[in-house]
Structure formats: structure tokens, C-alpha cells
Enzyme design. Sequence first.
Site, PDB file in Angstrom:
ATOM      1  N   ASP A  81       0.836  -1.206   0.001  1.00  0.00           N
ATOM      2  CA  ASP A  81      -0.135   0.203  -0.139  1.00  0.00           C
ATOM      3  C   ASP A  81       0.712   1.144   0.086  1.00  0.00           C
ATOM      4  OD1 ASP A  81       0.780  -0.402   2.607  1.00  0.00           O
ATOM      5  OD2 ASP A  81      -1.100  -0.068   3.540  1.00  0.00           O
ATOM      6  N   CYS A  82       1.988   1.147   0.519  1.00  0.00           N
ATOM      7  CA  CYS A  82       2.976   2.364   0.641  1.00  0.00           C
ATOM      8  C   CYS A  82       3.268   2.719  -0.891  1.00  0.00           C
ATOM      9  CB  CYS A  82       3.944   2.145   1.432  1.00  0.00           C
ATOM     10  SG  CYS A  82       3.584   1.959   3.170  1.00  0.00           S
TER      11      CYS A  82
END
Length: 728
Positions: free
Chosen positions: A456-457
Site C-alpha cells: 500500500d505504501c
Amino acid sequence: MSRPALTRPLRSEKFGLERTDPLRWRLKTDKVGRLNWAYIRDDDELKRHPQTPYEKHVLGLETGLSEFPKAETPYDAALNGLRFFKELQLDKGLWACRYGGPMFLLIGVIAAHYLTKTPVPEEWKIEIIRYLTNSAHPIDGGWGLHSEDKSTVFGTACNYVVIRLLGMPPDHPVAVKARTTLHKFGGAVGCPHWGKVFLSILNLYEWDGVNPVPPDLWVLPDWVPVHPGKWWVHCRQVYLPMGYLYSEKVKAPLDPLLESLRSELYTTPYDSIDFSKHRNNVSEIDIYYPHTKILNFVNSAMVICEKFFRPDWLKKKAKDVVVDLIRKENQNSDFLCVGPINNVLNAIVVFCEEGPDSKNFLRHKERFADFMYISEEGMLMMGTNGVQCWDTSFALQTICTIGAGDLPEFRETVKKGLEFLDNSQFTENCVPGSYRDNRLGCWPFSTKDQGYTVSDCTAEALKAVLMVQKLPHVETLISDERIYPAIDVLLSLQNRGSFSPGSFASYEKIRGPPLLELLNPAEVFGNIMVEYPYVECSDSVVIGLSYFRDHSSYRRDEVVRAINDAVAYIKSEQDVNGGWYGSWGICFTYAAMFAIEALSYQGEVYANSEVVRKGCHFLAKRQEADGGWGESYRSCETLTYVPHEQSQVVNTAWACLALMLAEYPDVEVIKRGIRLIMSRQQPNGEWKQEGIEGVFNRSCMIEYPNYKFYFPIKALGMFAKKYSNASL
Ligand code: LAN
């Protein structure tokens, strides 16, 4: 009994504890966002570097930032919020973060200093004691697993040792109170596994009372299902050096201070305790994930094997493999390591293997400071070396979403933020043989040096980059060619086959069977053994890939397929009430925002999607009488929605964002939330700190102080753009 909010005056002041001069602290950073707090003694240097608004803000000093006339409309409120938040940006373009919350970390860094005879800087000693005094439970004086937790043996025993090693005398009222609570709990024999490990390293407990951490598992062939290479990265990286320390029975030499501590931590004399009988003695109050029968059996078997059947060659071989992997971890992360626990454990291993003056140990020593953070309440140790890329990505997205990226007053902010993301993208893969996947082209949660990407980063940074680079005045810093490798990695991270197909986990694909959780030995955390599918991670990847799909045709078919499969997974994870359980933020409101955003990018909204409708009803039902939403951290522990005593600005922003993205038809519901957010705004545009925002492994809470800025700003701005900017 959970802990009431911090009250003023601070307890450290009531006790007349020494403090450092807050005007002398400066935050040093570099272009990849390293955060190092330095205490400046030289007056000339102080004058040359006046404190920035961020430094003042985090130290609780008057920031002197402008106040604004009370905002009448949501857009004005959003802009005032952004004007404040923009002042907190560091000159290298990132936003810094006090990433506190976990209360079991300080023991690690202090034990590493003590064992290696590395002096703890005087200003750290003073401020750590101050922090622990201020965060102790106001009634029983103990500490818990995290800063809002009830007191536990783990928190109390470990932090008691910290204050004592840093110089607090045993008869100080803070120490007396904590010790009394610890004794009431039965003393440090009831510490969970990790606490026992730290106490043993400090020679305050005996290794034969610690459940085995066999480094030998690393010698197994890679295909064996229990091979540690298949575990969740945090788990395997913590048990790697722990295995070395356990196997070598590393401990600090006994000295008078440790002798004294031995008599303070237990209810009976140290020498009378048969530690081997306490391997499975864990205080009831600490337990989140009890031992399974199979774990107890395996542990007993391992104790016998270690004593009678472990040949020396195996011990030696395991040690060599482990040391090699520790060196690789250090190399891949420039000695930061994946987190604060293996950071300090690896440092101890390197000290034992290479000695106090070795180049590698010296580099380790420099890195301790990257986890230490000063705040108004004192010095704490952070859950990672910061939240740099994650916060900067959301900040940039917020500015773009509310249409402020083009306003002259925010152009520089956006430009610098993009430069930071430009500097933070990974340009190299890990060294071979580290059990690591490709990371080239991806982004980390914290810094490029730390070296770990999270699904997700990368996705959120990708979205931020694409949004910012669309602004007419912004020069493209990150070409499409530099984005393609990030897409390659994202696609490779999607789970396929038998492990929750379509979903995304955190750092890696799921590599090992969830059944391994039966061997989770940590007692205080849930879901640590292997990677799991996460709704929020899957949502973010869907969001990032959807942005990319509209931007480029690179691997179009695979991108579309990845999105569709992830969306199917997200839908399947919705519970019967319409909620999604959030694993990294508190809790259902957090997950709802991500899930509904992901669905909205596929054109699924209230009017045409049953899943979105159910999600909206779930939220609408939980709105409080004052128009806000407030969710307690107990939601994370119990897996059901537990309301907070008070509505919270951050939960309210998440719920409003979800409802707006869903195009929820009853705008009045959203308006009431927006009104609550506006009513809590301060004259300088900021919002005050409320309850803790984040979580990991179900039981440990963690602070995300910047959430109270960018999510409310985004909600206000989105409301103004989508509905009306009339006065509320
Ligand atoms: C984090 C922080 C960020 C978080 C998100 C990116 C928000 C999430 O969506 C994916 C998981 C991730 C990367 C995450 C994983 C676990 C971490 C690293 C933490 C919560 C910060 C601290 C925690 C770490 C495990 C703390 C050390 C404790 C152990 C049990 C080893």
C-alpha cells in the site's frame, strides 16, 4: 481499566523531575528523510538555526503561527487547516511524525546500550524518564503494551527496568508505585516471551526460563512449510537475532545495579526462583493470544532436543546462517532494520560477533537515534524510523483532491513534497539470498534507507506522484519508465492460488500457511506468524492501479485483471453488518474509507452497488448524536465496532470521506460530520490531538498524529467541492 487522557500539568512537573531545555532541541534531516533529534548546547549554533514551527509544535511550545477569522464555510476551514499543516513540512519536503504508542520498545534500546557499554546521552536519560513518568498509569503507576492500554506485566517490568537503568533511584515515588503494581501482578516471572528475552539479555532472568527460539530452523531446506523464510517479515526478522541470543545465551555481566534490580523485580529472592518452571507462566492480564497445546508440546520437545540431541555442528551451522542473514538485513536497510526490535537485537549480535570497535557496530550505534523522538511529554521510541513517505503521500493527495495544488500559496509545498518522493523511490534491489522480493521502483513506509516496501505504501505514493505531476505548474520528476518497475512489483505481490486469491498482504505475498499461527509464541500479539490478506492494503493497491490504468497502457490487461480480482476479494471481506475490519487503523471507519474509495474508482457507488450501500448503512448507523464518529481501540482487539466515549475528528473524517465517495444520498448525515470537524478546529487551523489512531497485530496501538490534519482537511475540501460551500 484503560488509561484516561493525559492531563496538565504533566506528572513529571508535579514530581519536579528534571527536564532538558525544550528550546535547544533541533530535528536534523536529510534528503531521504532521516529524523534525528539533536540537543544543541552551543548558543551560536542555536541562533543560526531558529526552531521551526514543527519543532515548536511537537515540543508543545507556542508556534506563533497566524490565527484566522473563524471559517464559515468548509472550504475556508480546509484552507486554514492546510495553511497550518503546510508550516509543519520540513525543508526536505517531507512531514515528520512522532510515531509513538508501543510501550515495549525502550527496553530494547536501553538493553543494547547497557550490554554493549554504550553510554546513553544525558539528555536522552532525562527525557526518557520524563516520558515514562508521564505515560505511567495515573492510578496504578504501571505501563501497558501501548500508551492507552491498562497496565501489564510486560509494560511495567520492562519500563521499570528502563527508568532504573537510566538512573531513577528505587525509592523514587514513580518507581515505588510501578514496583508495587508489578508485585501485585506477581512480579516479572509472569512476563510474556519477549519480555523474558530482554530481561535475560540484561541478566535479570535466566535463559532456561525462556521458551526456545531455535535458530536451527533456518538450516531446514527452503521448501519446508515451517521454514522461517515463509514467515511474516517482522516475525522472521525479530526471531532471527533472538535465535542467536537465545542459542548463545548472551547476557550482560552482573553488576551492583543489576543485582539490585534482581531483588526488585520479583516477589521472592532471585536465587530461590526455579526459572525453568516459568517458561509458560504468563500473566493473565498480558495475554492476547494464549499458547496453543501444540505450541506447548513443541516447546517442551525443543527444550529436550536442545539439551540432549543437538549436535555442536548444528548449533554452529545455525549460527553461521543466522549471522549471514543478519548482515544482509543490515546491508539492505543501512543498519536501520525492518523495525525497532530487530534494530537493537541485530546491534547486540554484531557487537558479540565483531566487537565494540567494528565498523558495523559503530554504524549500528549511529542508527539508534533514528528511532528516538522528543515530544512535549519526553523522549519515546518509535514503531519505525518514521512515517515519512506514507504521510507525505497522503498530504500531497489531500492537497490535490481539494484542488489546492494550483493555489500559489501551496505550490512550493507540492513541489517539495514531490521532490521528497522522487528521492525516496528505491533504486536498487536487495542483495541476493536475503529472502526478499524485488523493490526497485517502489516506495517505503518510512525512508529509502530503511529499504522495505509495502504494497500500500507503493500504491499510495504512486497515486500521489501521478496526481501531483498532473498539475500544470509541476515539472515531471518521475518519468513513466521509473513507474513501470513499481507496477511490476505491485502485480507480483498479488496473492494467487490457495492463499486468498486476489488480495494483497503487506510487505510480501503470503508465503506460508496460516496454520503456522498455532505456533505464535509471542502471547501478546495476534496474526504475526505469516503474511495475511489485508483489506486496506488491497484497497490502496486497487486505488493506485486504477490511477495508473487511467494514465498509461503499460501491462493494461494485467493491471485490469489485478484490479478486478482485488475488488472481488474486498467485496468478499465485508462482514454481514456491512463493515470491514481494519488491521492498521482504528478500525471499521478506517477500513470503510479505503474500501469504499477503491470501489468508487470502479464506478461502484450507493446507487448501483449493494456492497457500497451496506457499507454506508453500517457507518450511518454508528453516527453519534453530535454528528461525529468515534471508535475505540477496543474494536481492533474484539473485531467488533466499539464506540469511543467521545466522537473523534479522525474517525469522523474517515466516515465522511467514505460516505462522500459512495455518493450517499442523505447529505445531511455528512453535513453533520463536517460541522463537527469544523467545530473542533482551532483558530490557527489545527486540530488538537485526540485518541490514538493506528494499530498493529490486533493488540498494539500506534500514533499517527498527522492523520488529524490531512484527513479532516480532505473531508472538508471534498465536501465543499462535491456539495456546496455554503456556510454551515
Ligand atoms: C506498520 C506501519 C505501517 C503499516 C501500514 C502501511 C499502514 C499498513 O497498511 C501495512 C503494515 C504497516 C507497514 C506496518 C506493519 C507493522 C509495523 C511495522 C507498523 C504497524 C509499524 C510498527 C509495526 C512493527 C511490527 C512494530 C514492531 C513490533 C513487532 C511485533 C515486531
